[in-house]
Design a protein around this motif. Structure first.
Motif, PDB file in Angstrom:
ATOM      1  N   ALA A 173       0.826  -1.211   0.000  1.00 44.54           N
ATOM      2  CA  ALA A 173       0.000   0.000   0.000  1.00 44.54           C
ATOM      3  C   ALA A 173       0.862   1.264   0.000  1.00 44.54           C
ATOM      4  CB  ALA A 173      -0.934  -0.014   1.200  1.00 44.54           C
ATOM      5  N   LEU A 174       1.789   1.314   0.932  1.00 40.40           N
ATOM      6  CA  LEU A 174       2.627   2.508   1.053  1.00 40.40           C
ATOM      7  C   LEU A 174       3.544   2.680  -0.163  1.00 40.40           C
ATOM      8  CD1 LEU A 174       2.899   4.834   2.932  1.00 40.40           C
ATOM      9  CD2 LEU A 174       4.458   3.500   4.349  1.00 40.40           C
ATOM     10  N   PRO A 175       4.217   1.613  -0.628  1.00 38.64           N
ATOM     11  CA  PRO A 175       5.001   1.770  -1.856  1.00 38.64           C
ATOM     12  C   PRO A 175       4.159   2.255  -3.050  1.00 38.64           C
ATOM     13  CG  PRO A 175       5.657  -0.231  -0.749  1.00 38.64           C
ATOM     14  CD  PRO A 175       4.477   0.309   0.013  1.00 38.64           C
TER      15      PRO A 175
ATOM     16  N   GLN B  10      13.207  -0.006  -4.251  1.00 41.81           N
ATOM     17  CA  GLN B  10      14.023  -1.066  -3.664  1.00 41.81           C
ATOM     18  C   GLN B  10      15.216  -0.473  -2.898  1.00 41.81           C
ATOM     19  OE1 GLN B  10      14.617  -4.175  -6.572  1.00 41.81           O
ATOM     20  NE2 GLN B  10      15.821  -5.370  -5.144  1.00 41.81           N
ATOM     21  N   HIS B  11      15.749   0.653  -3.429  1.00 43.29           N
ATOM     22  CA  HIS B  11      16.807   1.370  -2.691  1.00 43.29           C
ATOM     23  C   HIS B  11      16.245   1.931  -1.383  1.00 43.29           C
ATOM     24  CE1 HIS B  11      19.018   2.505  -6.688  1.00 43.29           C
ATOM     25  NE2 HIS B  11      19.253   1.268  -6.328  1.00 43.29           N
TER      26      HIS B  11
ATOM     27  N   ASP C 169       4.367  24.128   5.765  1.00 41.98           N
ATOM     28  CA  ASP C 169       4.492  22.743   6.219  1.00 41.98           C
ATOM     29  C   ASP C 169       4.470  21.856   4.972  1.00 41.98           C
ATOM     30  OD1 ASP C 169       4.483  20.561   7.810  1.00 41.98           O
ATOM     31  OD2 ASP C 169       2.518  20.921   8.728  1.00 41.98           O
ATOM     32  N   PHE C 170       5.533  21.043   4.772  1.00 48.35           N
ATOM     33  CA  PHE C 170       5.547  20.211   3.565  1.00 48.35           C
ATOM     34  C   PHE C 170       6.069  18.799   3.807  1.00 48.35           C
ATOM     35  CE2 PHE C 170       9.597  22.528   3.475  1.00 48.35           C
ATOM     36  CZ  PHE C 170      10.511  21.493   3.264  1.00 48.35           C
ATOM     37  N   ILE C 171       5.741  17.923   2.851  1.00 48.54           N
ATOM     38  CA  ILE C 171       6.255  16.552   2.859  1.00 48.54           C
ATOM     39  C   ILE C 171       7.241  16.426   1.708  1.00 48.54           C
ATOM     40  CG2 ILE C 171       5.671  14.136   2.433  1.00 48.54           C
ATOM     41  CD1 ILE C 171       3.082  14.562   3.820  1.00 48.54           C
ATOM     42  N   ALA C 172       8.407  15.885   2.007  1.00 46.44           N
ATOM     43  CA  ALA C 172       9.425  15.736   0.961  1.00 46.44           C
ATOM     44  C   ALA C 172       9.756  14.263   0.763  1.00 46.44           C
ATOM     45  CB  ALA C 172      10.675  16.511   1.348  1.00 46.44           C
ATOM     46  N   PHE C 173       9.914  13.877  -0.501  1.00 44.92           N
ATOM     47  CA  PHE C 173      10.323  12.524  -0.858  1.00 44.92           C
ATOM     48  C   PHE C 173      11.733  12.616  -1.421  1.00 44.92           C
ATOM     49  CE2 PHE C 173       5.770  12.749  -1.197  1.00 44.92           C
ATOM     50  CZ  PHE C 173       5.324  11.558  -0.630  1.00 44.92           C
ATOM     51  N   CYS C 174      12.650  11.923  -0.780  1.00 38.91           N
ATOM     52  CA  CYS C 174      14.043  11.964  -1.228  1.00 38.91           C
ATOM     53  C   CYS C 174      14.384  10.627  -1.890  1.00 38.91           C
ATOM     54  CB  CYS C 174      14.942  12.244  -0.032  1.00 38.91           C
ATOM     55  SG  CYS C 174      16.647  12.462  -0.518  1.00 38.91           S
ATOM     56  N   ILE C 175      14.733  10.685  -3.182  1.00 38.12           N
ATOM     57  CA  ILE C 175      14.906   9.456  -3.977  1.00 38.12           C
ATOM     58  C   ILE C 175      16.340   9.311  -4.448  1.00 38.12           C
ATOM     59  CG2 ILE C 175      14.132   8.252  -6.077  1.00 38.12           C
ATOM     60  CD1 ILE C 175      11.626  10.269  -5.828  1.00 38.12           C
ATOM     61  N   ARG C 176      16.915   8.154  -4.173  1.00 36.47           N
ATOM     62  CA  ARG C 176      18.238   7.832  -4.728  1.00 36.47           C
ATOM     63  C   ARG C 176      17.998   7.196  -6.088  1.00 36.47           C
ATOM     64  NH1 ARG C 176      22.250   3.588  -4.359  1.00 36.47           N
ATOM     65  NH2 ARG C 176      21.157   2.359  -2.800  1.00 36.47           N
ATOM     66  N   GLY C 177      18.532   7.815  -7.123  1.00 34.20           N
ATOM     67  CA  GLY C 177      18.233   7.401  -8.488  1.00 34.20           C
ATOM     68  C   GLY C 177      18.795   6.046  -8.876  1.00 34.20           C
ATOM     69  N   ALA C 178      18.039   5.340  -9.720  1.00 33.10           N
ATOM     70  CA  ALA C 178      18.544   4.119 -10.365  1.00 33.10           C
ATOM     71  C   ALA C 178      19.027   4.533 -11.748  1.00 33.10           C
ATOM     72  CB  ALA C 178      17.440   3.077 -10.465  1.00 33.10           C
ATOM     73  N   LYS C 179      19.674   3.640 -12.446  1.00 30.33           N
ATOM     74  CA  LYS C 179      20.179   3.909 -13.791  1.00 30.33           C
ATOM     75  C   LYS C 179      21.086   5.136 -13.816  1.00 30.33           C
ATOM     76  CE  LYS C 179      16.624   1.702 -16.518  1.00 30.33           C
ATOM     77  NZ  LYS C 179      15.948   1.683 -17.781  1.00 30.33           N
ATOM     78  N   VAL C 180      21.931   5.265 -12.830  1.00 30.60           N
ATOM     79  CA  VAL C 180      22.823   6.422 -12.743  1.00 30.60           C
ATOM     80  C   VAL C 180      24.242   6.014 -13.132  1.00 30.60           C
ATOM     81  CG1 VAL C 180      23.830   8.127 -11.191  1.00 30.60           C
ATOM     82  CG2 VAL C 180      21.427   7.538 -10.973  1.00 30.60           C
TER      83      VAL C 180
ATOM     84  N   LYS D 196      10.326   1.209   1.593  1.00 29.52           N
ATOM     85  CA  LYS D 196      11.230   0.318   0.873  1.00 29.52           C
ATOM     86  C   LYS D 196      10.520  -0.983   0.504  1.00 29.52           C
ATOM     87  CE  LYS D 196      16.015  -1.122   1.454  1.00 29.52           C
ATOM     88  NZ  LYS D 196      17.190  -1.145   2.270  1.00 29.52           N
ATOM     89  N   ILE D 197      10.854  -1.510  -0.666  1.00 32.01           N
ATOM     90  CA  ILE D 197      10.348  -2.841  -1.021  1.00 32.01           C
ATOM     91  C   ILE D 197      11.537  -3.788  -1.162  1.00 32.01           C
ATOM     92  CG2 ILE D 197       8.239  -2.074  -2.160  1.00 32.01           C
ATOM     93  CD1 ILE D 197       9.709  -2.333  -4.857  1.00 32.01           C
ATOM     94  N   GLU D 198      11.274  -5.074  -1.003  1.00 32.31           N
ATOM     95  CA  GLU D 198      12.375  -6.039  -1.102  1.00 32.31           C
ATOM     96  C   GLU D 198      12.642  -6.437  -2.544  1.00 32.31           C
ATOM     97  OE1 GLU D 198      11.595  -9.248   1.593  1.00 32.31           O
ATOM     98  OE2 GLU D 198      11.481  -7.810   3.246  1.00 32.31           O
TER      99      GLU D 198
END
Length: 351
Positions: A163-165, A180-181, A196-207, A248-250
DNA sequence: TCACTCCCACCTCATGGCTT
DNA sequence: AAGCCATGAGGTGGGAGTGA
Protein backbone atom coordinates in the motif's frame (compact mmCIF):
# COMPACT_ATOMS: atom_id res chain seq x y z
CA UNK A 1 62.97 -33.36 -40.27
CA UNK A 2 60.86 -33.71 -37.10
CA UNK A 3 57.19 -32.54 -37.25
CA UNK A 4 55.72 -30.92 -34.16
CA UNK A 5 52.57 -32.98 -33.32
CA UNK A 6 50.95 -29.90 -31.74
CA UNK A 7 51.38 -27.67 -34.81
CA UNK A 8 47.75 -28.04 -36.06
CA UNK A 9 46.52 -27.30 -32.55
CA UNK A 10 48.48 -24.05 -32.37
CA UNK A 11 47.35 -23.13 -35.86
CA UNK A 12 43.74 -23.59 -34.73
CA UNK A 13 44.41 -21.51 -31.62
CA UNK A 14 45.88 -18.74 -33.80
CA UNK A 15 42.76 -18.69 -35.95
CA UNK A 16 40.58 -18.36 -32.84
CA UNK A 17 42.85 -15.59 -31.55
CA UNK A 18 42.47 -13.65 -34.81
CA UNK A 19 38.67 -13.68 -34.57
CA UNK A 20 38.82 -12.78 -30.86
CA UNK A 21 41.11 -9.83 -31.63
CA UNK A 22 38.72 -8.53 -34.30
CA UNK A 23 35.80 -8.83 -31.84
CA UNK A 24 37.77 -7.06 -29.10
CA UNK A 25 38.76 -4.28 -31.47
CA UNK A 26 35.11 -3.46 -32.14
CA UNK A 27 34.23 -3.25 -28.46
CA UNK A 28 37.37 -1.69 -27.00
CA UNK A 29 35.65 1.64 -26.23
CA UNK A 30 32.92 -0.10 -24.25
CA UNK A 31 32.82 0.25 -20.46
CA UNK A 32 33.31 -3.02 -18.54
CA UNK A 33 29.85 -4.30 -17.59
CA UNK A 34 28.76 -4.58 -13.96
CA UNK A 35 29.06 -7.87 -12.12
CA UNK A 36 25.29 -8.42 -12.18
CA UNK A 37 25.27 -7.82 -15.94
CA UNK A 38 28.08 -10.31 -16.54
CA UNK A 39 26.22 -12.93 -14.52
CA UNK A 40 23.14 -12.32 -16.64
CA UNK A 41 25.30 -12.53 -19.79
CA UNK A 42 26.72 -15.89 -18.79
CA UNK A 43 23.26 -17.28 -18.09
CA UNK A 44 21.75 -15.86 -21.30
CA UNK A 45 24.64 -17.04 -23.47
CA UNK A 46 24.45 -20.53 -22.01
CA UNK A 47 20.75 -20.68 -22.94
CA UNK A 48 21.39 -19.39 -26.48
CA UNK A 49 24.33 -21.71 -27.13
CA UNK A 50 22.34 -24.69 -25.86
CA UNK A 51 19.45 -23.73 -28.14
CA UNK A 52 21.79 -23.33 -31.12
CA UNK A 53 22.72 -27.04 -30.91
CA UNK A 54 19.22 -28.02 -32.07
CA UNK A 55 18.71 -25.35 -34.77
CA UNK A 56 20.03 -25.79 -38.34
CA UNK A 57 21.23 -22.17 -38.61
CA UNK A 58 23.16 -22.54 -35.35
CA UNK A 59 24.13 -19.55 -33.25
CA UNK A 60 23.51 -17.00 -36.05
CA UNK A 61 19.88 -18.08 -36.35
CA UNK A 62 19.34 -18.13 -32.59
CA UNK A 63 20.76 -14.59 -32.24
CA UNK A 64 18.44 -13.28 -34.95
CA UNK A 65 15.31 -14.98 -33.62
CA UNK A 66 13.72 -11.88 -32.08
CA UNK A 67 11.56 -8.96 -33.23
CA UNK A 68 13.31 -6.43 -31.05
CA UNK A 69 16.69 -4.97 -32.00
CA UNK A 70 17.70 -4.31 -28.39
CA UNK A 71 17.19 -7.99 -27.58
CA UNK A 72 19.43 -8.86 -30.52
CA UNK A 73 22.23 -6.58 -29.32
CA UNK A 74 21.87 -7.80 -25.76
CA UNK A 75 22.32 -11.35 -27.08
CA UNK A 76 25.40 -10.31 -29.05
CA UNK A 77 26.92 -8.69 -25.96
CA UNK A 78 26.14 -11.74 -23.82
CA UNK A 79 27.56 -14.27 -26.28
CA UNK A 80 30.67 -12.17 -26.93
CA UNK A 81 31.38 -11.81 -23.22
CA UNK A 82 30.93 -15.55 -22.65
CA UNK A 83 33.01 -16.62 -25.67
CA UNK A 84 35.86 -14.33 -24.65
CA UNK A 85 35.82 -15.82 -21.15
CA UNK A 86 35.80 -19.30 -22.69
CA UNK A 87 38.66 -18.29 -25.00
CA UNK A 88 40.88 -17.30 -22.08
CA UNK A 89 40.18 -20.63 -20.42
CA UNK A 90 41.06 -22.58 -23.59
CA UNK A 91 44.28 -20.62 -24.11
CA UNK A 92 45.35 -21.37 -20.54
CA UNK A 93 44.64 -25.05 -21.14
CA UNK A 94 46.64 -24.98 -24.38
CA UNK A 95 49.72 -23.82 -22.48
CA UNK A 96 49.42 -26.82 -20.16
CA UNK A 97 48.66 -29.47 -22.81
CA UNK A 98 51.45 -31.97 -23.42
CA UNK A 99 50.11 -35.45 -24.26
CA UNK A 100 48.24 -36.66 -27.36
CA UNK A 101 44.90 -37.40 -25.66
CA UNK A 102 44.70 -33.89 -24.17
CA UNK A 103 45.65 -32.43 -27.57
CA UNK A 104 42.90 -34.32 -29.35
CA UNK A 105 40.33 -33.21 -26.80
CA UNK A 106 41.46 -29.59 -27.01
CA UNK A 107 41.41 -29.66 -30.82
CA UNK A 108 37.79 -30.76 -30.65
CA UNK A 109 36.94 -27.92 -28.24
CA UNK A 110 38.81 -25.31 -30.29
CA UNK A 111 36.97 -26.36 -33.45
CA UNK A 112 33.64 -25.77 -31.74
CA UNK A 113 34.91 -22.52 -30.27
CA UNK A 114 36.11 -21.23 -33.64
CA UNK A 115 32.79 -22.08 -35.27
CA UNK A 116 30.91 -20.05 -32.63
CA UNK A 117 33.33 -17.14 -32.83
CA UNK A 118 32.86 -17.00 -36.62
CA UNK A 119 29.09 -17.10 -36.27
CA UNK A 120 29.20 -14.32 -33.71
CA UNK A 121 31.39 -12.13 -35.92
CA UNK A 122 29.13 -12.82 -38.89
CA UNK A 123 26.06 -11.77 -36.86
CA UNK A 124 27.86 -8.60 -35.77
CA UNK A 125 28.79 -7.76 -39.36
CA UNK A 126 25.29 -8.40 -40.73
CA UNK A 127 23.47 -6.65 -37.89
CA UNK A 128 19.81 -7.02 -36.97
CA UNK A 129 17.69 -8.42 -39.81
CA UNK A 130 14.10 -9.27 -38.74
CA UNK A 131 11.19 -6.89 -39.25
CA UNK A 132 11.26 -4.36 -36.49
CA UNK A 133 8.23 -4.27 -34.25
CA UNK A 134 7.12 -0.82 -33.24
CA UNK A 135 8.02 -0.11 -29.62
CA UNK A 136 5.01 0.28 -27.40
CA UNK A 137 5.24 2.35 -24.30
CA UNK A 138 3.52 1.80 -20.98
CA UNK A 139 1.96 5.23 -21.29
CA UNK A 140 -0.62 3.71 -23.65
CA UNK A 141 -1.82 1.55 -20.76
CA UNK A 142 -3.19 4.69 -19.08
CA UNK A 143 -5.83 5.11 -21.79
CA UNK A 144 -9.26 4.15 -20.51
CA UNK A 145 -8.40 4.11 -16.81
CA UNK A 146 -10.49 6.27 -14.46
CA UNK A 147 -8.93 9.63 -13.52
CA UNK A 148 -8.65 8.45 -9.91
CA UNK A 149 -6.98 5.13 -10.83
CA UNK A 150 -3.97 5.62 -8.55
CA UNK A 151 -6.13 6.32 -5.53
CA UNK A 152 -8.43 3.41 -6.41
CA UNK A 153 -5.44 1.09 -6.65
CA UNK A 154 -4.04 2.34 -3.37
CA UNK A 155 -7.40 1.72 -1.69
CA UNK A 156 -7.50 -1.75 -3.20
CA UNK A 157 -4.05 -2.50 -1.74
CA UNK A 158 -4.94 -0.82 1.56
CA UNK A 159 -4.24 -3.82 3.81
CA UNK A 160 -1.40 -5.34 1.82
CA UNK A 161 2.32 -4.77 2.25
CA UNK A 162 2.52 -2.71 -0.95
CA UNK A 163 0.00 0.00 0.00
CA UNK A 164 2.63 2.51 1.05
CA UNK A 165 5.00 1.77 -1.86
CA UNK A 166 2.04 2.27 -4.24
CA UNK A 167 1.30 5.62 -2.61
CA UNK A 168 4.95 6.71 -2.87
CA UNK A 169 5.21 5.53 -6.48
CA UNK A 170 2.03 7.50 -7.28
CA UNK A 171 3.31 10.68 -5.65
CA UNK A 172 6.85 10.56 -7.04
CA UNK A 173 6.76 8.55 -10.26
CA UNK A 174 9.83 6.72 -9.01
CA UNK A 175 11.05 3.49 -10.54
CA UNK A 176 10.50 0.16 -8.77
CA UNK A 177 14.31 -0.15 -8.48
CA UNK A 178 14.35 3.17 -6.59
CA UNK A 179 11.73 1.87 -4.17
CA UNK A 180 14.02 -1.07 -3.66
CA UNK A 181 16.81 1.37 -2.69
CA UNK A 182 14.34 2.97 -0.28
CA UNK A 183 12.62 6.38 -0.58
CA UNK A 184 12.96 8.70 2.43
CA UNK A 185 9.73 10.50 3.30
CA UNK A 186 10.02 13.42 5.68
CA UNK A 187 7.91 16.21 6.98
CA UNK A 188 9.42 19.63 7.53
CA UNK A 189 8.49 23.24 8.05
CA UNK A 190 10.22 25.79 5.87
CA UNK A 191 11.86 28.24 8.36
CA UNK A 192 11.58 31.10 5.86
CA UNK A 193 7.95 30.77 4.76
CA UNK A 194 6.57 28.68 7.62
CA UNK A 195 5.12 26.31 5.05
CA UNK A 196 4.49 22.74 6.22
CA UNK A 197 5.55 20.21 3.57
CA UNK A 198 6.26 16.55 2.86
CA UNK A 199 9.43 15.74 0.96
CA UNK A 200 10.32 12.52 -0.86
CA UNK A 201 14.04 11.96 -1.23
CA UNK A 202 14.91 9.46 -3.98
CA UNK A 203 18.24 7.83 -4.73
CA UNK A 204 18.23 7.40 -8.49
CA UNK A 205 18.54 4.12 -10.36
CA UNK A 206 20.18 3.91 -13.79
CA UNK A 207 22.82 6.42 -12.74
CA UNK A 208 26.21 6.56 -14.49
CA UNK A 209 28.74 9.36 -14.98
CA UNK A 210 26.70 10.93 -17.81
CA UNK A 211 23.35 9.36 -17.06
CA UNK A 212 20.55 9.90 -14.57
CA UNK A 213 20.18 11.98 -11.40
CA UNK A 214 21.96 10.53 -8.32
CA UNK A 215 19.43 12.20 -6.00
CA UNK A 216 16.18 14.08 -6.37
CA UNK A 217 13.64 15.58 -3.98
CA UNK A 218 9.93 16.15 -4.62
CA UNK A 219 8.01 18.31 -2.17
CA UNK A 220 4.27 18.68 -1.62
CA UNK A 221 2.37 21.04 0.65
CA UNK A 222 0.70 19.31 3.59
CA UNK A 223 -2.41 21.39 2.91
CA UNK A 224 -2.64 20.09 -0.68
CA UNK A 225 -6.21 18.74 -1.07
CA UNK A 226 -5.23 15.98 -3.54
CA UNK A 227 -6.55 12.60 -2.26
CA UNK A 228 -3.09 10.99 -2.49
CA UNK A 229 -1.58 13.74 -0.33
CA UNK A 230 -4.44 13.33 2.14
CA UNK A 231 -3.58 9.61 2.33
CA UNK A 232 0.16 10.14 2.92
CA UNK A 233 -0.64 12.67 5.65
CA UNK A 234 -2.55 10.00 7.57
CA UNK A 235 0.62 8.08 8.34
CA UNK A 236 2.17 8.33 11.77
CA UNK A 237 5.58 9.42 10.51
CA UNK A 238 4.00 12.60 9.26
CA UNK A 239 3.72 13.71 12.86
CA UNK A 240 6.42 15.68 14.65
CA UNK A 241 7.44 12.58 16.66
CA UNK A 242 8.79 10.60 13.70
CA UNK A 243 9.71 13.12 11.01
CA UNK A 244 11.54 10.76 8.64
CA UNK A 245 10.76 7.25 7.50
CA UNK A 246 11.97 5.07 4.69
CA UNK A 247 9.54 3.35 2.33
CA UNK A 248 11.23 0.32 0.87
CA UNK A 249 10.35 -2.84 -1.02
CA UNK A 250 12.38 -6.04 -1.10
CA UNK A 251 11.73 -6.97 -4.71
CA UNK A 252 10.93 -4.71 -7.64
CA UNK A 253 9.65 -7.69 -9.58
CA UNK A 254 7.24 -8.77 -6.89
CA UNK A 255 6.01 -5.20 -6.53
CA UNK A 256 5.20 -4.99 -10.23
CA UNK A 257 3.51 -8.38 -10.20
CA UNK A 258 1.35 -7.29 -7.28
CA UNK A 259 0.40 -3.97 -8.90
CA UNK A 260 -0.61 -5.84 -12.05
CA UNK A 261 -2.64 -8.37 -10.10
CA UNK A 262 -4.48 -5.69 -8.10
CA UNK A 263 -5.18 -3.65 -11.23
CA UNK A 264 -6.52 -6.59 -13.19
CA UNK A 265 -8.71 -7.29 -10.20
CA UNK A 266 -10.08 -3.74 -10.24
CA UNK A 267 -10.34 -3.31 -14.01
CA UNK A 268 -10.71 -6.77 -15.56
CA UNK A 269 -11.89 -5.26 -18.86
CA UNK A 270 -8.77 -3.09 -19.26
CA UNK A 271 -6.76 -4.58 -22.13
CA UNK A 272 -3.23 -3.37 -21.32
CA UNK A 273 -1.82 -4.45 -18.00
CA UNK A 274 -1.29 -1.75 -15.40
CA UNK A 275 2.20 -2.09 -13.97
CA UNK A 276 4.53 -0.20 -11.66
CA UNK A 277 5.81 1.96 -14.54
CA UNK A 278 2.29 3.30 -15.15
CA UNK A 279 2.68 5.39 -11.97
CA UNK A 280 5.74 6.93 -13.60
CA UNK A 281 3.91 7.69 -16.84
CA UNK A 282 0.95 9.19 -14.99
CA UNK A 283 3.24 11.32 -12.83
CA UNK A 284 5.07 12.56 -15.93
CA UNK A 285 1.71 13.36 -17.56
CA UNK A 286 0.62 15.35 -14.50
CA UNK A 287 3.88 17.29 -14.49
CA UNK A 288 3.76 18.01 -18.21
CA UNK A 289 0.32 19.55 -17.70
CA UNK A 290 1.42 21.47 -14.61
CA UNK A 291 5.03 22.61 -14.87
CA UNK A 292 8.02 23.23 -17.17
CA UNK A 293 9.83 20.47 -19.06
CA UNK A 294 13.04 20.52 -17.05
CA UNK A 295 11.15 20.03 -13.79
CA UNK A 296 9.58 16.96 -15.38
CA UNK A 297 13.05 15.62 -16.26
CA UNK A 298 14.41 16.35 -12.77
CA UNK A 299 11.42 14.64 -11.19
CA UNK A 300 11.82 11.57 -13.37
CA UNK A 301 15.53 11.46 -12.53
CA UNK A 302 16.70 12.07 -16.10
CA UNK A 303 19.95 13.80 -16.98
CA UNK A 304 18.87 14.55 -20.55
CA UNK A 305 15.75 16.52 -21.52
CA UNK A 306 15.35 14.26 -24.54
CA UNK A 307 14.33 11.24 -22.48
CA UNK A 308 11.11 12.68 -21.06
CA UNK A 309 9.52 12.38 -24.52
CA UNK A 310 8.85 8.71 -23.92
CA UNK A 311 6.67 9.42 -20.90
CA UNK A 312 3.04 10.47 -20.44
CA UNK A 313 1.63 13.43 -22.36
CA UNK A 314 0.17 16.64 -20.93
CA UNK A 315 -3.23 15.49 -22.22
CA UNK A 316 -3.09 12.47 -19.93
CA UNK A 317 -2.54 14.67 -16.88
CA UNK A 318 -4.75 17.57 -15.93
CA UNK A 319 -7.83 17.74 -13.77
CA UNK A 320 -6.83 15.24 -11.05
CA UNK A 321 -3.12 15.85 -11.46
CA UNK A 322 -0.53 16.30 -8.74
CA UNK A 323 0.96 19.74 -8.11
CA UNK A 324 4.26 19.57 -6.18
CA UNK A 325 5.72 22.60 -4.44
CA UNK A 326 9.22 21.90 -5.77
CA UNK A 327 11.22 19.35 -7.73
CA UNK A 328 14.98 19.50 -7.31
CA UNK A 329 17.81 17.23 -8.44
CA UNK A 330 21.56 16.83 -8.09
CA UNK A 331 22.53 17.80 -11.62
CA UNK A 332 21.33 20.21 -14.29
CA UNK A 333 19.20 18.79 -17.10
CA UNK A 334 20.97 18.75 -20.46
CA UNK A 335 18.89 20.29 -23.21
CA UNK A 336 18.50 18.80 -26.72
CA UNK A 337 21.47 20.75 -28.06
CA UNK A 338 25.06 20.03 -27.08
CA UNK A 339 25.85 23.74 -27.11
CA UNK A 340 26.48 24.65 -23.43
CA UNK A 341 25.34 28.25 -24.02
CA UNK A 342 21.83 26.95 -24.71
CA UNK A 343 21.58 24.75 -21.64
CA UNK A 344 18.88 25.59 -19.15
CA UNK A 345 19.74 27.08 -15.77
CA UNK A 346 19.22 24.25 -13.29
CA UNK A 347 17.66 24.14 -9.90
CA UNK A 348 20.12 21.87 -8.15
CA UNK A 349 20.78 20.42 -4.74
CA UNK A 350 23.79 19.28 -2.81
CA UNK A 351 24.44 15.56 -3.33
C1' DT B 1 15.74 18.77 -35.56
C1' DC B 2 14.62 14.28 -35.93
C1' DA B 3 14.95 9.44 -36.64
C1' DC B 4 17.67 5.87 -36.00
C1' DT B 5 21.46 2.66 -34.03
C1' DC B 6 23.73 0.70 -30.30
C1' DC B 7 24.43 -1.10 -25.69
C1' DC B 8 23.88 -1.49 -20.69
C1' DA B 9 20.61 -1.63 -16.91
C1' DC B 10 16.30 -2.54 -15.59
C1' DC B 11 11.41 -4.02 -16.20
C1' DT B 12 7.50 -7.09 -17.63
C1' DC B 13 5.27 -11.24 -18.08
C1' DA B 14 4.09 -16.12 -17.60
C1' DT B 15 4.14 -19.77 -14.69
C1' DG B 16 4.28 -22.42 -10.72
C1' DG B 17 4.45 -22.84 -5.90
C1' DC B 18 4.01 -21.70 -0.95
C1' DT B 19 1.45 -19.88 3.08
C1' DT B 20 -2.51 -18.25 5.45
C1' DA C 1 -9.14 -18.03 -2.75
C1' DA C 2 -6.06 -14.38 -1.67
C1' DG C 3 -1.62 -12.70 -1.12
C1' DC C 4 2.83 -13.11 -2.10
C1' DC C 5 7.41 -15.05 -3.85
C1' DA C 6 10.91 -17.08 -7.30
C1' DT C 7 12.63 -17.62 -11.77
C1' DG C 8 13.47 -17.78 -16.82
C1' DA C 9 12.70 -15.52 -21.12
C1' DG C 10 12.40 -11.63 -23.43
C1' DG C 11 11.18 -6.67 -23.88
C1' DT C 12 11.81 -1.62 -22.59
C1' DG C 13 14.24 2.87 -20.74
C1' DG C 14 17.91 5.78 -20.96
C1' DG C 15 21.59 8.09 -23.04
C1' DA C 16 25.31 8.84 -26.50
C1' DG C 17 26.34 9.02 -31.10
C1' DT C 18 25.39 9.74 -36.02
C1' DG C 19 23.69 11.15 -40.33
C1' DA C 20 20.10 13.14 -43.26
Amino acid sequence: MRVDPQAPLHQLADECQKVVSSLQKKSEKREAPHKRTTQEYLRLAATLIKRSLYIPGGLSEVLQATECSSTFYKRLAAVQYTLLQHHEMLMARLAETTDAIQSRHLTHQLNFHLKRLMQLRESQDIGFLPTRRKRHSKRQALRGLPASWRHDLYKRADHGKYALPILVASLTGCRPAELQHGVAVCREIDPATGEDFIAFCIRGAKVKSEQGQPWRIIKYSVSDPHPLIREICKFAYCSDDVPIQEVKIESAVNFTVEVRRLASNLWPQHKQSVTAYCFRHQWAADMKAFTDGDSVSRGLGHASAKTRRTYGTAGQGGKDGLTPLAIVATNPVRTFTTDPRRQSVPESIEP
